[in-house]
Design a protein around this motif. Structure first.
Motif, short mmCIF file in Angstrom:
data_model
loop_
_atom_site.label_atom_id
_atom_site.label_comp_id
_atom_site.label_asym_id
_atom_site.label_seq_id
_atom_site.Cartn_x
_atom_site.Cartn_y
_atom_site.Cartn_z
N ASP A 116 0.81 -1.03 0.40
CA ASP A 116 0.19 0.17 0.14
C ASP A 116 1.31 1.35 0.00
O ASP A 116 0.41 2.33 0.28
N ALA A 117 1.86 0.84 -0.55
CA ALA A 117 2.55 2.62 -0.88
C ALA A 117 2.27 3.00 -1.46
O ALA A 117 1.92 2.93 -2.66
N LEU A 118 2.50 4.97 -1.37
CA LEU A 118 1.75 5.91 -1.80
C LEU A 118 3.33 7.05 -2.43
O LEU A 118 3.63 7.54 -2.18
N LEU A 119 3.48 5.76 -3.35
CA LEU A 119 4.92 6.20 -4.47
C LEU A 119 4.70 6.29 -5.68
O LEU A 119 4.37 5.05 -6.50
N PRO A 120 4.25 7.57 -6.39
CA PRO A 120 4.08 7.24 -7.63
C PRO A 120 5.30 6.84 -8.54
O PRO A 120 6.77 7.08 -7.73
N ILE A 121 4.96 6.54 -9.40
CA ILE A 121 5.67 5.89 -10.18
C ILE A 121 5.96 6.07 -12.23
O ILE A 121 4.99 5.80 -12.96
N ILE A 122 7.12 6.67 -12.53
CA ILE A 122 7.74 6.39 -13.52
C ILE A 122 8.82 5.42 -14.05
O ILE A 122 9.50 5.34 -13.52
N PHE A 123 7.88 4.70 -15.24
CA PHE A 123 8.76 3.68 -15.76
C PHE A 123 9.81 3.83 -16.44
O PHE A 123 9.26 4.79 -17.66
N ARG B 78 1.02 14.53 -7.30
CA ARG B 78 -0.35 13.81 -6.89
C ARG B 78 0.58 12.85 -4.97
O ARG B 78 -0.17 13.23 -4.61
N ALA B 79 1.40 12.87 -4.83
CA ALA B 79 2.43 13.12 -4.09
C ALA B 79 1.98 13.52 -2.72
O ALA B 79 1.59 13.04 -1.77
N ARG B 80 2.02 14.87 -3.08
CA ARG B 80 1.92 15.95 -2.52
C ARG B 80 -0.14 15.44 -2.17
O ARG B 80 -0.27 15.53 -0.51
N SER B 81 -0.76 15.78 -2.57
CA SER B 81 -2.11 15.12 -2.76
C SER B 81 -2.60 14.04 -2.30
O SER B 81 -2.82 14.39 -0.65
N GLU B 82 -1.82 12.39 -2.44
CA GLU B 82 -2.06 11.53 -1.48
C GLU B 82 -1.49 12.26 0.46
O GLU B 82 -1.97 11.58 1.39
N SER B 83 -0.26 12.88 0.03
CA SER B 83 0.00 13.21 1.94
C SER B 83 -0.56 13.94 2.33
O SER B 83 -1.30 13.54 3.97
N SER B 84 -1.12 14.56 1.79
CA SER B 84 -2.75 15.69 2.55
C SER B 84 -3.10 14.15 2.87
O SER B 84 -3.57 14.75 4.06
N SER B 85 -3.72 13.98 1.90
CA SER B 85 -5.25 12.80 2.46
C SER B 85 -4.76 11.94 3.36
O SER B 85 -5.96 12.06 4.82
N VAL B 86 -3.74 11.14 3.33
CA VAL B 86 -3.23 10.55 4.76
C VAL B 86 -3.02 11.22 5.98
O VAL B 86 -3.39 10.91 6.79
N GLN B 87 -2.74 12.07 5.63
CA GLN B 87 -2.17 12.80 7.06
C GLN B 87 -4.08 13.71 7.85
O GLN B 87 -4.11 13.84 9.00
N GLN B 88 -4.69 14.13 6.71
CA GLN B 88 -5.70 14.25 7.12
C GLN B 88 -6.76 12.96 7.63
O GLN B 88 -7.14 13.32 8.76
N GLN B 89 -7.05 12.38 7.25
CA GLN B 89 -7.22 10.05 8.00
C GLN B 89 -6.78 10.31 8.75
O GLN B 89 -7.29 9.93 9.69
N ARG B 90 -5.38 10.33 8.80
CA ARG B 90 -5.08 10.29 10.37
C ARG B 90 -4.96 11.23 11.26
O ARG B 90 -5.26 10.48 13.16
N ALA B 91 -5.29 11.85 11.09
CA ALA B 91 -6.32 13.11 12.09
C ALA B 91 -7.02 12.79 12.28
O ALA B 91 -7.80 13.39 14.12
N THR B 92 -8.32 12.54 11.79
CA THR B 92 -9.84 12.06 11.86
C THR B 92 -9.56 10.55 13.01
O THR B 92 -10.40 10.81 13.37
N SER B 93 -9.01 10.07 12.18
CA SER B 93 -8.75 9.03 12.86
C SER B 93 -8.33 8.48 14.61
O SER B 93 -8.95 8.12 15.53
#
Length: 215
Positions: free
Chosen positions: A84-91, A132-147
């Motif tokens: 479940d890594a939030l790490l955008p990838i370019i091949f 995308r990484a910034r957006s996902e990180s912000s979402s994860v932090q918000q979910q963590r704070a809510t939890s």
């Protein structure tokens, strides 16, 4: 030069490629455009150093070679998906690898680039990944704070909250739980205070963003 560990303190572009010339080229191109770059010669080396749980909220992305000795880029992608890594990838692909690269995108890779690299294209793709990484990180932090806020509720308060979310009135909640309306009102007040919200609308937004477990 390969980095022995990942002391992530800023936005980082990871490069995993067994070709030293490619790593050096990518490092030069990216650092010249102001990016922090960390390079690894193989997927295994990257996994040994990459410990996201030690760097919550990290902003990073990964430029990954498709074909490498040992663990391939595709296998590393599968591993990151499983974790479940939030790490955008370019091949990074060579000639003949485009169908394979398309397959990786169906599994979540953001894009792929072909050798030799176009600097402007590479820069745009990296910035898109970091966005995308910034957006996902912000979402994860918000979910963590809510939890964390929801974890302050008692089992009874969780039961009351579930029914508030379902749109039930105080009298209905009281009947459901076999308690008085005044007790329901007291629980509602405690819930609002613990979750630091002032209106029912705010309460619903917060609760629905991280649905609390049913006790």
């Amino acid at each position: 030069m390969n980095s022995p560990n990942l002391a992530i303190t800023q936005e980082t572009v990871f490069v995993v490629d067994d070709d030293e010339a490619v790593r050096d080229s990518l490092r030069w191109l990216l650092e010249a455009n102001g990016y922090r770059v960390q390079c690894f010669a193989g997927a295994e080396q990257f996994l040994e150093a990459w410990q996201p749980h030690q760097h919550p909220g990290q902003i990073a992305c990964l430029i990954l070679d498709v074909r490498m000795p040992g663990m391939s880029g595709l296998e590393l992608q599968e591993r990151l998906i499983a974790d479940d890594a939030l790490l955008p990838i370019i091949f990074v692909t060579g000639h003949g690898d485009v169908p394979m690269a398309v397959s990786t995108m169906k599994k979540g890779a953001m894009d792929f680039i072909e050798k030799p690299f176009d600097e402007a294209e590479l820069r745009k793709l990296v910035e898109r990944m970091l966005d995308r990484a910034r957006s996902e990180s912000s979402s994860v932090q918000q979910q963590r704070a809510t939890s964390e806020r929801l974890s302050k509720l008692t089992a009874r308060e969780h039961q009351v909250l579930e029914r508030i979310i379902a749109g039930r009135l105080n009298k209905q909640i009281a009947d459901d739980l076999g308690i008085s309306i005044k007790t329901v009102e007291a629980h509602r007040a405690n819930i609002m205070e613990k979750l630091n919200v002032n209106t029912v609308a705010d309460l619903l937004r917060l609760a629905l963003s991280s649905k609390p477990p049913v006790p």
